[in-house]
Design a protein around this motif. Structure first.
Motif, PDB file in Angstrom:
ATOM      1  N   TYR A   1     -32.363 -24.549  11.574  1.00 56.05           N
ATOM      2  CA  TYR A   1     -33.364 -23.472  11.619  1.00 56.05           C
ATOM      3  C   TYR A   1     -34.030 -23.415  12.985  1.00 56.05           C
ATOM      4  CZ  TYR A   1     -37.599 -20.827  10.366  1.00 56.05           C
ATOM      5  OH  TYR A   1     -38.612 -19.906  10.308  1.00 56.05           O
TER       6      TYR A   1
ATOM      7  N   GLU B   1     -45.354 -21.485   8.530  1.00 52.97           N
ATOM      8  CA  GLU B   1     -44.031 -21.404   9.146  1.00 52.97           C
ATOM      9  C   GLU B   1     -43.806 -22.590  10.087  1.00 52.97           C
ATOM     10  OE1 GLU B   1     -40.766 -20.731  11.786  1.00 52.97           O
ATOM     11  OE2 GLU B   1     -42.853 -20.938  12.436  1.00 52.97           O
ATOM     12  N   GLN B   2     -44.815 -22.966  10.852  1.00 53.93           N
ATOM     13  CA  GLN B   2     -44.671 -24.084  11.777  1.00 53.93           C
ATOM     14  C   GLN B   2     -44.518 -25.414  11.037  1.00 53.93           C
ATOM     15  OE1 GLN B   2     -44.415 -24.265  15.426  1.00 53.93           O
ATOM     16  NE2 GLN B   2     -43.648 -22.313  14.655  1.00 53.93           N
TER      17      GLN B   2
ATOM     18  N   TYR C   1     -42.892 -19.746   2.784  1.00 51.26           N
ATOM     19  CA  TYR C   1     -42.833 -20.903   3.682  1.00 51.26           C
ATOM     20  C   TYR C   1     -43.332 -22.173   3.009  1.00 51.26           C
ATOM     21  CZ  TYR C   1     -41.398 -18.023   7.592  1.00 51.26           C
ATOM     22  OH  TYR C   1     -40.688 -17.185   8.423  1.00 51.26           O
TER      23      TYR C   1
ATOM     24  N   ARG D   1     -40.441 -23.349   0.910  1.00 54.22           N
ATOM     25  CA  ARG D   1     -39.380 -23.876   1.778  1.00 54.22           C
ATOM     26  C   ARG D   1     -39.743 -25.272   2.273  1.00 54.22           C
ATOM     27  NH1 ARG D   1     -37.503 -19.010   5.863  1.00 54.22           N
ATOM     28  NH2 ARG D   1     -36.507 -17.709   4.294  1.00 54.22           N
TER      29      ARG D   1
ATOM     30  N   TYR E   1     -43.076 -25.708   8.082  1.00 63.61           N
ATOM     31  CA  TYR E   1     -41.690 -25.654   7.621  1.00 63.61           C
ATOM     32  C   TYR E   1     -40.733 -25.950   8.784  1.00 63.61           C
ATOM     33  CZ  TYR E   1     -37.168 -23.687   6.396  1.00 63.61           C
ATOM     34  OH  TYR E   1     -35.819 -23.503   6.209  1.00 63.61           O
ATOM     35  N   ARG E   2     -40.990 -25.347   9.941  1.00 62.58           N
ATOM     36  CA  ARG E   2     -40.142 -25.567  11.109  1.00 62.58           C
ATOM     37  C   ARG E   2     -40.156 -27.042  11.506  1.00 62.58           C
ATOM     38  NH1 ARG E   2     -37.904 -22.266  14.938  1.00 62.58           N
ATOM     39  NH2 ARG E   2     -38.943 -20.484  13.982  1.00 62.58           N
TER      40      ARG E   2
END
Length: 160
Positions: A157, A143-144, A23, A26, A146-147
């Protein structure tokens, strides 16, 4: 703007570390196109002090030393605000647009974070009311982030 994650404790080799690194990479790939200068992770050693207050104080000193000047400080705490992915993306975009040099996300140790970090704190966020293992919190935070970058870029995504 650079993003910095300061976490008390080391993520050992294994699936959690691999997922966290995935992540982070990313985010770097998409974040640079959005004006973010990268995502750094600083691991602070867990204090070996005998009592909880001394451990919290030692870890707080190490955390403060790792925070760049003029940063927005966001702490992760189970008593914090539940922030949705869209809202986190909006905050990151706003801070970036305000030319804030860095946003620092702090994950405390097993005994929690010192309230002395509070004066520098911009917000306190939670991933629900449950208590999560620190390695999982780090993966969920990355992850958040990246989101949030995918939301800011219009990438599919995130499908809300």
């Amino acid at each position: 703007m650079r993003l910095v994650v300061i976490a008390v404790g080391r993520l050992k080799q294994g699936p959690e570390r691999e997922l966290a690194e995935r992540y982070r990479k990313r985010f770097d790939d998409i974040g640079r196109k959005l004006g973010f200068r990268g995502l750094d992770i600083h691991e602070i050693p867990e204090s070996r002090a005998r009592d909880a207050q001394a451990r919290i104080a030692e870890e707080a000193a190490a955390i403060r030393a790792a925070i760049p000047e003029n940063s927005v400080l966001v702490t992760l705490d189970e008593r914090g605000e539940n922030v949705g992915s869209q809202a986190l993306a909006q905050r990151l975009g706003r801070w970036r647009d305000q030319s804030i040099p860095s946003a620092v996300f702090v994950i405390g140790g097993a005994d929690g974070l010192s309230p002395e970090l509070g004066p520098n704190e911009k917000s306190r966020i939670a991933f629900g009311a449950a208590t999560w293992p620190h390695q999982m919190v780090r993966v969920m935070l990355l992850e958040q982030l990246y989101r949030a970058a995918t939301i800011l870029s219009g990438h599919p995504y995130h499908r809300a």
